[in-house]
Design an enzyme around this catalytic site. Structure first.
Site, PDB file in Angstrom:
ATOM      1  N   CYS A   1       3.990  17.036 -19.421  1.00 25.78           N
ATOM      2  CA  CYS A   1       5.131  16.986 -18.504  1.00 25.78           C
ATOM      3  C   CYS A   1       6.441  17.149 -19.276  1.00 25.78           C
ATOM      4  O   CYS A   1       6.622  16.550 -20.338  1.00 25.78           O
ATOM      5  CB  CYS A   1       5.140  15.659 -17.752  1.00 25.78           C
ATOM      6  SG  CYS A   1       6.456  15.550 -16.513  1.00 25.78           S
TER       7      CYS A   1
ATOM      8  N   CYS B   1      10.454  10.413 -18.556  1.00 26.12           N
ATOM      9  CA  CYS B   1      10.328   9.072 -17.962  1.00 26.12           C
ATOM     10  C   CYS B   1       9.649   8.134 -18.965  1.00 26.12           C
ATOM     11  O   CYS B   1       8.489   8.345 -19.333  1.00 26.12           O
ATOM     12  CB  CYS B   1       9.523   9.146 -16.677  1.00 26.12           C
ATOM     13  SG  CYS B   1      10.152  10.352 -15.483  1.00 26.12           S
TER      14      CYS B   1
ATOM     15  N   CYS C   1       6.005   6.568 -18.637  1.00 24.91           N
ATOM     16  CA  CYS C   1       4.870   7.423 -18.304  1.00 24.91           C
ATOM     17  C   CYS C   1       4.145   7.952 -19.536  1.00 24.91           C
ATOM     18  O   CYS C   1       4.768   8.481 -20.457  1.00 24.91           O
ATOM     19  CB  CYS C   1       5.347   8.591 -17.443  1.00 24.91           C
ATOM     20  SG  CYS C   1       4.008   9.665 -16.874  1.00 24.91           S
TER      21      CYS C   1
ATOM     22  N   CYS D   1      -4.961  10.811  -2.652  1.00 23.76           N
ATOM     23  CA  CYS D   1      -3.627  11.087  -3.173  1.00 23.76           C
ATOM     24  C   CYS D   1      -3.718  12.106  -4.304  1.00 23.76           C
ATOM     25  O   CYS D   1      -4.326  11.823  -5.338  1.00 23.76           O
ATOM     26  CB  CYS D   1      -2.992   9.804  -3.680  1.00 23.76           C
ATOM     27  SG  CYS D   1      -3.050   8.462  -2.477  1.00 23.76           S
TER      28      CYS D   1
ATOM     29  N   CYS E   1      -2.247  12.748   0.730  1.00 22.01           N
ATOM     30  CA  CYS E   1      -0.871  12.572   0.276  1.00 22.01           C
ATOM     31  C   CYS E   1      -0.682  13.381  -0.997  1.00 22.01           C
ATOM     32  O   CYS E   1      -1.551  13.378  -1.870  1.00 22.01           O
ATOM     33  CB  CYS E   1      -0.591  11.101   0.005  1.00 22.01           C
ATOM     34  SG  CYS E   1       1.080  10.766  -0.617  1.00 22.01           S
TER      35      CYS E   1
ATOM     36  N   CYS F   1       6.471   8.197   1.275  1.00 22.19           N
ATOM     37  CA  CYS F   1       5.968   7.087   0.490  1.00 22.19           C
ATOM     38  C   CYS F   1       6.856   6.968  -0.741  1.00 22.19           C
ATOM     39  O   CYS F   1       7.018   7.929  -1.476  1.00 22.19           O
ATOM     40  CB  CYS F   1       4.529   7.369   0.091  1.00 22.19           C
ATOM     41  SG  CYS F   1       3.897   6.231  -1.134  1.00 22.19           S
TER      42      CYS F   1
ATOM     43  N   ARG G   1       1.781  -1.302  -0.763  1.00 27.40           N
ATOM     44  CA  ARG G   1       0.556  -1.019  -1.520  1.00 27.40           C
ATOM     45  C   ARG G   1       0.636  -1.613  -2.928  1.00 27.40           C
ATOM     46  O   ARG G   1       1.607  -1.417  -3.648  1.00 27.40           O
ATOM     47  CB  ARG G   1       0.340   0.495  -1.628  1.00 27.40           C
ATOM     48  CG  ARG G   1      -0.967   0.849  -2.338  1.00 27.40           C
ATOM     49  CD  ARG G   1      -1.263   2.340  -2.293  1.00 27.40           C
ATOM     50  NE  ARG G   1      -1.423   2.780  -0.916  1.00 27.40           N
ATOM     51  CZ  ARG G   1      -0.509   3.502  -0.272  1.00 27.40           C
ATOM     52  NH1 ARG G   1       0.602   3.856  -0.873  1.00 27.40           N
ATOM     53  NH2 ARG G   1      -0.720   3.876   0.964  1.00 27.40           N
TER      54      ARG G   1
END
Length: 410
Positions: free
Chosen positions: A65, A69, A72, A109, A142, A202, A272
């Site tokens: 990626c 972040c 992560c 998901c 999702c 979400c 959740r």
């Protein structure tokens, strides 16, 4: 306890707590913890009974990626020894999805690392969505693909996607401390694009990154103002090889208070319990079911969860039931917009408070609190002392399921 009685009454009316009330929940003592859980449990049962919705994560591509972040393991510059692979093909996705559905998952998901999808990526994911829907017509799907551009949400919706996940993660005031390659405003924009496209929104948070109580209240109030159908609460998994690998601030009791606050702020929303529950809640996970009405089954994106059967046993032993495919997740007054699922490594009818204190003020306040308690705040780049009972051995890199030849955990 007058505070808890007030919060229950407000939750049953879908009324937003004040900032002072919200902060007071996080400041309750361990002696009051079961009272807090019981109070929030009344609100949870009012809107969701004793049902627990199961969701199943599929990491469509892992690692590589370009975003930074700091929480992560897939980030730019990550040294975490995670699985790395490019896009799964639709037949591979449906095979993994079938395992989750067989285990009781109502929602699948689909997650992909990256800043945001290209049009070609949207085509790829659309084919996987269509393949899942063809095999399991009643399963919800999702997507979580990063920042959305104009028209991309509509294309996912046309392919059969029910929801889109994009977490705010932390308060606007401190967002720049965890990510520099995109902004908090970018994240808000994507949630709003998903809603405008007719997708169930979400959006949630990650706790345990060194944030203050004020930060937690700020992000939850901001989520309430955005009005997503689902609010995933993730607890940081400090993966070795990431900038936050030494951030061990959470205790099981702290996690339960955060979940209770999420329920009070978002009473009629699908709250959740997401990544990190096994690491930080440990044997207190069943208590969390009195606060949340949704969890992930099995593993996460790059880390392993507890065995899928253990999740099912926990739900049954705690006196709850798995939500069936035919049951509506959300209360009737929210069914016009659906319900959603989180990325995992994070109310209607009210207005939100401000975005909170500036980051520098929050840091000063933390230092003042430390001085009062006799503690010396850590120097920049230095982690605070880990809480007692720390279990770093519970962090396990995922080596099964998507991207491997081993059966998924479901």
């Amino acid at each position: 306890m007058d505070l808890l009685n007030t919060l229950v009454e407000k939750g049953l009316r879908r009324e937003l707590p004040t900032r002072e009330e919200a902060l007071a929940v996080l400041a309750t003592s361990d002696d009051e913890l079961l009272d807090v859980v019981a109070a929030a449990g009344k609100v949870r049962r009012q809107w969701f009974g004793r049902r627990v919705k199961l969701n199943y994560l599929i990491n469509l591509k892992s690692g590589l990626c370009p975003e930074d972040c700091s929480y992560c393991s897939q980030r730019l510059g990550s040294k975490a020894e995670i699985l790395k692979y490019t896009w799964l093909k639709p037949d591979e996705v449906t095979k993994v999805a079938a395992a989750g559905v067989a285990g009781g998952a109502k929602r699948v998901c689909l997650v992909a690392s990256g800043r945001g999808p290209t049009d070609r990526d949207i085509d790829r994911v659309s084919r996987s969505i269509e393949a899942i829907k063809e095999e399991n017509g009643d399963v919800e799907v999702c997507a979580c693909l990063g920042l959305l551009s104009a028209g991309q949400g509509e294309r996912l919706r046309a392919a059969g996607a029910d929801a889109y996940n994009h977490n705010l993660n932390t308060s606007e005031a401190t967002y720049g401390d965890i990510t520099t390659t995109h902004t908090y405003a970018d994240r808000v924009d994507t949630v709003e694009r998903a809603q405008a496209a007719g997708l169930s929104a979400c959006s949630g948070l990650i706790a345990g990154m060194g944030e203050s109580d004020e930060d937690l209240v700020d992000v939850l109030f901001s989520l309430r103002a955005l009005d997503p159908d689902s609010v995933p609460v993730n607890f940081l998994i400090p993966m070795e090889g990431t900038p936050l690998e030494r951030e061990w601030h959470l205790t099981p009791q702290r996690c339960l208070r955060i979940l209770a606050l999420a329920r009070f702020v978002c009473p009629d929303v699908e709250v959740r319990l997401a990544g990190g529950r096994e690491v930080h809640l440990r044997t207190l996970q069943p208590l969390a079911l009195h606060l949340v009405n949704s969890i992930f089954l099995g593993d996460y994106l790059t880390s392993e969860g507890q065995a899928g059967q253990a999740d099912l046993d926990m739900i049954a032993d705690a006196g709850f039931e798995v939500e069936g495919a035919g049951a509506a997740t959300l209360p009737e007054h929210r069914t016009g917009t659906g319900g959603c699922a989180p990325c995992g490594d994070g109310g209607s009818g009210g207005t939100c408070g401000g975005s909170g204190e500036p980051a520098e003020a929050a840091k000063t306040e933390k230092a003042a609190e430390a001085a009062k308690s006799g503690k010396t705040p850590p120097a920049a780049g230095e982690a605070e002392q880990a809480p007692p009972g720390l279990r770093t051995d519970l962090v396990s890199v995922r080596r099964r399921g998507a991207g491997t030849d081993l059966a998924p955990n479901a």
